[in-house]
Design a protein around this motif. Sequence first.
Motif, PDB file in Angstrom:
ATOM      1  N   GLY A  67       0.806  -1.219   0.000  1.00 33.61           N
ATOM      2  CA  GLY A  67       0.000   0.000   0.000  1.00 33.61           C
ATOM      3  C   GLY A  67       0.840   1.270   0.000  1.00 33.61           C
ATOM      4  N   ARG A  68       0.306   2.284  -0.614  1.00 36.10           N
ATOM      5  CA  ARG A  68       0.977   3.592  -0.693  1.00 36.10           C
ATOM      6  C   ARG A  68      -0.085   4.683  -0.690  1.00 36.10           C
ATOM      7  N   PRO A  69       0.292   5.927  -0.417  1.00 36.98           N
ATOM      8  CA  PRO A  69      -0.688   7.028  -0.442  1.00 36.98           C
ATOM      9  C   PRO A  69      -1.314   7.183  -1.826  1.00 36.98           C
ATOM     10  N   LEU A  70      -2.553   7.588  -1.839  1.00 38.40           N
ATOM     11  CA  LEU A  70      -3.288   7.785  -3.084  1.00 38.40           C
ATOM     12  C   LEU A  70      -2.756   9.016  -3.813  1.00 38.40           C
ATOM     13  N   LYS A  71      -2.550   8.868  -5.119  1.00 39.21           N
ATOM     14  CA  LYS A  71      -2.114   9.994  -5.933  1.00 39.21           C
ATOM     15  C   LYS A  71      -3.327  10.853  -6.320  1.00 39.21           C
ATOM     16  N   LYS A  72      -3.100  12.151  -6.399  1.00 40.73           N
ATOM     17  CA  LYS A  72      -4.189  13.075  -6.725  1.00 40.73           C
ATOM     18  C   LYS A  72      -4.793  12.755  -8.090  1.00 40.73           C
ATOM     19  N   GLY A  73      -3.941  12.438  -9.056  1.00 43.39           N
ATOM     20  CA  GLY A  73      -4.414  12.133 -10.404  1.00 43.39           C
ATOM     21  C   GLY A  73      -5.310  10.905 -10.425  1.00 43.39           C
ATOM     22  N   GLU A  74      -4.946   9.881  -9.645  1.00 45.00           N
ATOM     23  CA  GLU A  74      -5.759   8.671  -9.569  1.00 45.00           C
ATOM     24  C   GLU A  74      -7.147   8.974  -9.022  1.00 45.00           C
ATOM     25  N   ALA A  75      -7.182   9.781  -7.967  1.00 47.26           N
ATOM     26  CA  ALA A  75      -8.466  10.125  -7.337  1.00 47.26           C
ATOM     27  C   ALA A  75      -9.367  10.903  -8.293  1.00 47.26           C
ATOM     28  N   ILE A  76      -8.784  11.860  -9.003  1.00 49.56           N
ATOM     29  CA  ILE A  76      -9.571  12.677  -9.944  1.00 49.56           C
ATOM     30  C   ILE A  76     -10.139  11.815 -11.062  1.00 49.56           C
ATOM     31  N   VAL A  77      -9.291  10.954 -11.634  1.00 49.62           N
ATOM     32  CA  VAL A  77      -9.742  10.091 -12.727  1.00 49.62           C
ATOM     33  C   VAL A  77     -10.844   9.146 -12.254  1.00 49.62           C
ATOM     34  N   PHE A  78     -10.690   8.591 -11.040  1.00 50.45           N
ATOM     35  CA  PHE A  78     -11.691   7.651 -10.533  1.00 50.45           C
ATOM     36  C   PHE A  78     -13.045   8.336 -10.347  1.00 50.45           C
ATOM     37  N   VAL A  79     -13.054   9.512  -9.747  1.00 47.14           N
ATOM     38  CA  VAL A  79     -14.312  10.220  -9.530  1.00 47.14           C
ATOM     39  C   VAL A  79     -14.979  10.546 -10.871  1.00 47.14           C
ATOM     40  N   ILE A  80     -14.189  11.003 -11.829  1.00 47.88           N
ATOM     41  CA  ILE A  80     -14.733  11.310 -13.160  1.00 47.88           C
ATOM     42  C   ILE A  80     -15.335  10.065 -13.794  1.00 47.88           C
ATOM     43  N   LEU A  81     -14.624   8.947 -13.710  1.00 52.56           N
ATOM     44  CA  LEU A  81     -15.119   7.701 -14.303  1.00 52.56           C
ATOM     45  C   LEU A  81     -16.404   7.238 -13.639  1.00 52.56           C
TER      46      LEU A  81
END
Length: 317
Positions: free
Chosen positions: A45-59
């Motif tokens: 496990g590692r901290p969530l990247k901002k880009g990953e979070a944004i893409v997931f919410v958009i999807l």
Amino acid sequence: MGNLTSISIFGFWANWTPFFFVGVLCVITLYFLICGKWYKDIPGGRPLKKGEAIVFVILMLVIYLLEGGPVNILSHIIFSFHMLQMAVLFLIVVPLLFYAIPEYIIKYVEELPVVKQVVQLFTKPILAIILFNGLFSIYHIPLVLDTLKQDAVLHDLYTIILFISAWFMWHPIFNRHISEEEHMSSIKKILYIFFIGVLLTPSCGLIIFSGTAMYDTYTSGQAWLGAMTLCVPPDTLNSVVQGSGISGPEYFTNFTPLEDQQTGGVIMKVMQEIVFGIYLYIIFMNWFRYERKNESQITEDSLKKLQEQKALYNQFR
């Protein structure tokens, strides 16, 4: 004759499916809990990247619009929107999920008992391509599509199976939890995408070049009303039909059923060409950058292999 905005006559619940939206919000909340709070409890496990979070919410919001918002109700009225729904969901959303979901979570899930064996089997490149394209083609056989559109359980189940098969198909290219050495080579990725496009072509071609409208769901008033029950509460649907006299999809579009069908096939094919072109460009540029970055190492490895082959040849002279 109405227009696309006329779907408002079916009411807020049919157009926006609040319960589905709540489900999407629950998924987003769970995502942030796992990736932002509980990630230390997951191996790697590692901290969530901002880009990953944004893409997931958009999807997730895109999935909501496709399966719970106005696009969903339009897909049951107009075939073109059905094909738009298919193209966005399976050719764009599924691949991008590999970048939105941290790789350690995918790895953890895919290494669970039973899941591991299933993933290993169905992500084999040839099987993965045949599985998705086969299911997609079967879906668009008139008898199958008309049957699925009349039964909410069968329709939802088949859509879920298609979604999972799309995940398997894109897995060999876009998964991030295996090392670069274990990945397909760039040339194989390019050929892989090419063959996906080849196998999608027959079903699109049949839809585009058919001389008649093939689907009762989009031509027969009775079949269309049956399909509408998948997204409109029966009481609301009966009230609308009795009050407005609507008897079929022609109320919402100026296209004939055949023109609508052909447009849908063109939408799928054009979107496929554009999306695949973008994927091929990304793969090629990554390949180019890798070659430039590791030019000396690649040359050294090539010379080493050449020397080994020469030594083996001299050994048997």
